[in-house]
Design a protein around this motif. Structure first.
Motif, mmCIF file in Angstrom:
data_model
loop_
_atom_site.group_PDB
_atom_site.id
_atom_site.type_symbol
_atom_site.label_atom_id
_atom_site.label_comp_id
_atom_site.label_asym_id
_atom_site.label_seq_id
_atom_site.Cartn_x
_atom_site.Cartn_y
_atom_site.Cartn_z
ATOM 1 N N ALA A 119 0.821 -1.217 0.000
ATOM 2 C CA ALA A 119 0.000 0.000 0.000
ATOM 3 C C ALA A 119 0.848 1.257 0.000
ATOM 4 C CB ALA A 119 -0.920 -0.005 1.219
ATOM 5 N N SER A 120 2.041 1.181 0.665
ATOM 6 C CA SER A 120 2.863 2.382 0.753
ATOM 7 C C SER A 120 3.745 2.589 -0.462
ATOM 8 C CB SER A 120 3.751 2.314 2.015
ATOM 9 O OG SER A 120 4.556 1.146 1.974
ATOM 10 N N ASP A 121 3.862 1.564 -1.342
ATOM 11 C CA ASP A 121 4.720 1.705 -2.514
ATOM 12 C C ASP A 121 4.042 2.601 -3.530
ATOM 13 O OD1 ASP A 121 6.404 0.040 -1.265
ATOM 14 O OD2 ASP A 121 5.915 -1.745 -2.451
ATOM 15 N N PRO A 122 4.695 3.638 -3.956
ATOM 16 C CA PRO A 122 4.071 4.503 -4.974
ATOM 17 C C PRO A 122 3.981 3.774 -6.305
ATOM 18 C CG PRO A 122 6.340 5.157 -4.613
ATOM 19 C CD PRO A 122 6.044 4.100 -3.575
ATOM 20 N N ALA A 123 2.987 4.107 -7.054
ATOM 21 C CA ALA A 123 2.834 3.489 -8.370
ATOM 22 C C ALA A 123 3.942 3.981 -9.289
ATOM 23 C CB ALA A 123 1.471 3.841 -8.963
ATOM 24 N N GLY A 124 4.622 3.031 -9.892
ATOM 25 C CA GLY A 124 5.711 3.384 -10.790
ATOM 26 C C GLY A 124 5.200 4.011 -12.069
ATOM 27 N N PRO A 125 6.102 4.595 -12.821
ATOM 28 C CA PRO A 125 5.669 5.224 -14.079
ATOM 29 C C PRO A 125 5.216 4.173 -15.082
ATOM 30 C CG PRO A 125 8.063 5.195 -13.920
ATOM 31 C CD PRO A 125 7.559 4.709 -12.598
ATOM 32 N N ASP A 126 4.379 4.588 -16.015
ATOM 33 C CA ASP A 126 3.928 3.674 -17.066
ATOM 34 C C ASP A 126 5.116 3.200 -17.902
ATOM 35 O OD1 ASP A 126 1.470 4.137 -16.115
ATOM 36 O OD2 ASP A 126 0.862 5.530 -17.701
ATOM 37 N N ARG A 127 5.112 1.911 -18.241
ATOM 38 C CA ARG A 127 6.187 1.355 -19.058
ATOM 39 C C ARG A 127 6.104 1.937 -20.460
ATOM 40 N NH1 ARG A 127 6.887 -3.247 -22.343
ATOM 41 N NH2 ARG A 127 4.685 -3.757 -22.049
ATOM 42 N N THR A 128 7.232 2.406 -20.947
ATOM 43 C CA THR A 128 7.281 3.006 -22.278
ATOM 44 C C THR A 128 7.604 1.924 -23.297
ATOM 45 O OG1 THR A 128 8.075 5.080 -21.342
ATOM 46 C CG2 THR A 128 8.370 4.754 -23.714
ATOM 47 N N VAL A 129 6.767 1.806 -24.295
ATOM 48 C CA VAL A 129 6.982 0.833 -25.372
ATOM 49 C C VAL A 129 7.503 1.598 -26.585
ATOM 50 C CG1 VAL A 129 5.925 -0.910 -26.835
ATOM 51 C CG2 VAL A 129 5.146 -0.619 -24.475
ATOM 52 N N HIS A 130 8.789 1.338 -26.935
ATOM 53 C CA HIS A 130 9.397 2.027 -28.067
ATOM 54 C C HIS A 130 8.906 1.429 -29.381
ATOM 55 C CE1 HIS A 130 11.926 4.208 -25.342
ATOM 56 N NE2 HIS A 130 12.505 3.094 -24.869
ATOM 57 N N PRO A 131 8.904 2.195 -30.440
ATOM 58 C CA PRO A 131 8.459 1.665 -31.733
ATOM 59 C C PRO A 131 9.504 0.734 -32.329
ATOM 60 C CG PRO A 131 9.206 3.933 -31.953
ATOM 61 C CD PRO A 131 9.212 3.639 -30.488
ATOM 62 N N LEU A 132 9.034 -0.095 -33.272
ATOM 63 C CA LEU A 132 9.929 -1.016 -33.975
ATOM 64 C C LEU A 132 10.778 -0.243 -34.984
ATOM 65 C CD1 LEU A 132 7.582 -4.090 -34.576
ATOM 66 C CD2 LEU A 132 9.591 -4.022 -33.096
ATOM 67 N N ARG A 133 12.058 -0.561 -35.024
ATOM 68 C CA ARG A 133 12.994 0.040 -35.985
ATOM 69 C C ARG A 133 13.627 -1.080 -36.810
ATOM 70 N NH1 ARG A 133 11.911 5.564 -35.352
ATOM 71 N NH2 ARG A 133 11.819 6.046 -33.112
ATOM 72 N N THR A 134 14.140 -0.723 -37.977
ATOM 73 C CA THR A 134 14.891 -1.658 -38.819
ATOM 74 C C THR A 134 16.376 -1.347 -38.683
ATOM 75 O OG1 THR A 134 13.052 -1.798 -40.366
ATOM 76 C CG2 THR A 134 15.191 -2.558 -41.141
ATOM 77 N N CYS A 135 17.147 -2.370 -38.327
ATOM 78 C CA CYS A 135 18.584 -2.184 -38.110
ATOM 79 C C CYS A 135 19.245 -1.747 -39.416
ATOM 80 C CB CYS A 135 19.203 -3.480 -37.582
ATOM 81 S SG CYS A 135 20.997 -3.388 -37.356
ATOM 82 N N ASP A 136 20.094 -0.727 -39.317
ATOM 83 C CA ASP A 136 20.794 -0.253 -40.513
ATOM 84 C C ASP A 136 21.828 -1.250 -40.993
ATOM 85 O OD1 ASP A 136 19.300 1.997 -40.292
ATOM 86 O OD2 ASP A 136 20.851 3.210 -39.308
ATOM 87 N N GLY A 137 22.218 -2.220 -40.134
ATOM 88 C CA GLY A 137 23.233 -3.197 -40.538
ATOM 89 C C GLY A 137 22.630 -4.496 -41.045
ATOM 90 N N CYS A 138 21.936 -5.217 -40.145
ATOM 91 C CA CYS A 138 21.392 -6.537 -40.525
ATOM 92 C C CYS A 138 19.927 -6.489 -40.935
ATOM 93 C CB CYS A 138 21.575 -7.521 -39.370
ATOM 94 S SG CYS A 138 20.668 -7.035 -37.880
ATOM 95 N N PRO A 198 14.189 3.988 -29.138
ATOM 96 C CA PRO A 198 13.597 5.330 -29.293
ATOM 97 C C PRO A 198 14.091 6.062 -30.526
ATOM 98 C CG PRO A 198 15.234 5.313 -27.539
ATOM 99 C CD PRO A 198 15.045 3.892 -27.947
ATOM 100 N N THR A 199 15.277 5.668 -31.033
ATOM 101 C CA THR A 199 15.838 6.333 -32.213
ATOM 102 C C THR A 199 16.282 5.290 -33.220
ATOM 103 O OG1 THR A 199 18.029 6.353 -31.172
ATOM 104 C CG2 THR A 199 16.631 8.306 -30.847
ATOM 105 N N PRO A 200 16.283 5.612 -34.517
ATOM 106 C CA PRO A 200 16.771 4.651 -35.504
ATOM 107 C C PRO A 200 18.282 4.462 -35.378
ATOM 108 C CG PRO A 200 16.256 6.750 -36.541
ATOM 109 C CD PRO A 200 15.802 6.867 -35.124
ATOM 110 N N GLY A 201 18.785 3.338 -35.940
ATOM 111 C CA GLY A 201 20.219 3.055 -35.879
ATOM 112 C C GLY A 201 20.482 1.575 -36.007
#
Length: 284
Positions: free
Chosen positions: A237-256, A263-266
């Motif tokens: 009860a005393s534990d504060p609610a943590g922040p919402d989990r951030t779901v990053h978008p899908l990216r395509t790897c510049d190498g494979c 959060p950023t392409p690469g």
């Protein structure tokens, strides 16, 4: 000598004269309400008289009546509909135990409407007592909301803002200021139980009906009452609610060219270049 004057013949009244004799057998009684009906045609009155004179079980289908009378099936069908409309005849379908569907016909020599009118003429209705002036119905009270358990003013203020912003998710959830104030304590109870505002909003807007929402306040009140989550045990009860989990978008790897979340392409972790010595020393 004067001519003899003959007396003038007695004046004969015009109109019908009746010569009545009592019937000993083979007769049928019909009421004046049928014989002098103002809305039935002569064909309908005659057909009703014929039907009332028939013994029980006789066929009175359109085809059978057309074989008996010179009128065609169209005129007979019209007359039957007249008698049905004025209550002298009723036709309905009935299924026999064998499964066959037959048409049953019921003849009324004194329909209920005519019998009621006859009773009213015989027994005039009493003078009705004056009815009390109807009072306008009071405005229905809104559905009582669940009593919130010691919510703080801060939580209630946050709940009002949460409810007001629901129309940004769905315009059908637009609330009046009165409804927002009324629902705020119930929504604040959710926040007091450790739920993030985004979780409360998701619970209130999930799986909304596709048709028009006539009372958004009633819908939200129902969900706030029925979907209220339980309180957490005391250690939590005393534990504060943590922040919402951030779901990053899908990216395509510049190498494979593999998919990965970032959060950023690469590059993905496998293709990312190792940190240089200078960077490692600075980091150290």
């Amino acid at each position: 000598m004067a001519d003899q004057q003959l007396s003038a013949p007695s004046r004969v009244p015009s109109g019908i004269r009746h010569v009545n004799h009592d019937h000993r057998r083979g007769y049928v009684k019909i009421g004046n309400h049928l014989a002098q009906h103002r809305e039935l045609s002569m064909a309908a009155i005659g057909l009703a008289t014929h039907i009332q004179s028939l013994p029980t079980g006789s066929k009175v289908t359109i085809k059978a009546l057309a074989e008996r009378f010179p009128e065609g099936e169209v005129r007979i069908a019209t007359a039957l509909r007249e008698l049905e409309r004025h209550g002298y005849l009723a036709r309905f379908q009935e299924r026999l135990p064998t499964g066959r569907v037959v048409t049953c016909t019921v003849s009324y020599n004194n329909p209920p409407e005519m019998a009621e009118a006859s009773r009213e003429r015989r027994d005039p209705p009493r003078r009705p007592e004056p009815k009390p002036t109807p009072q306008p119905d009071p405005e229905p009270e809104p559905e009582p909301e669940p009593a919130a358990e010691s919510v703080t003013p801060e939580a209630e203020s946050e709940a009002r803002e949460l409810l007001a912003r629901l129309r940004l998710r769905d315009p059908r959830l637009t609330l009046s200021e009165r409804d927002t104030v009324r629902l705020a304590p119930a929504a604040a109870e959710w926040l007091e139980r450790g739920l993030a505002p985004s979780a409360v909003t998701a619970a209130l807007t999930r799986s909304l009906p596709t048709q028009t929402i006539h009372s958004p306040a009633a819908l939200l009140a129902h969900r706030l009452r029925e979907l209220l989550p339980p309180r957490l045990p005391d250690p939590w009860a005393s534990d504060p609610a943590g922040p919402d989990r951030t779901v990053h978008p899908l990216r395509t790897c510049d190498g494979c060219e593999r998919a990965f979340r970032s959060p950023t392409p690469g590059h993905c972790r496998s293709c990312a270049p190792p940190p240089t010595a200078g960077t490692a020393t600075a980091a150290a």
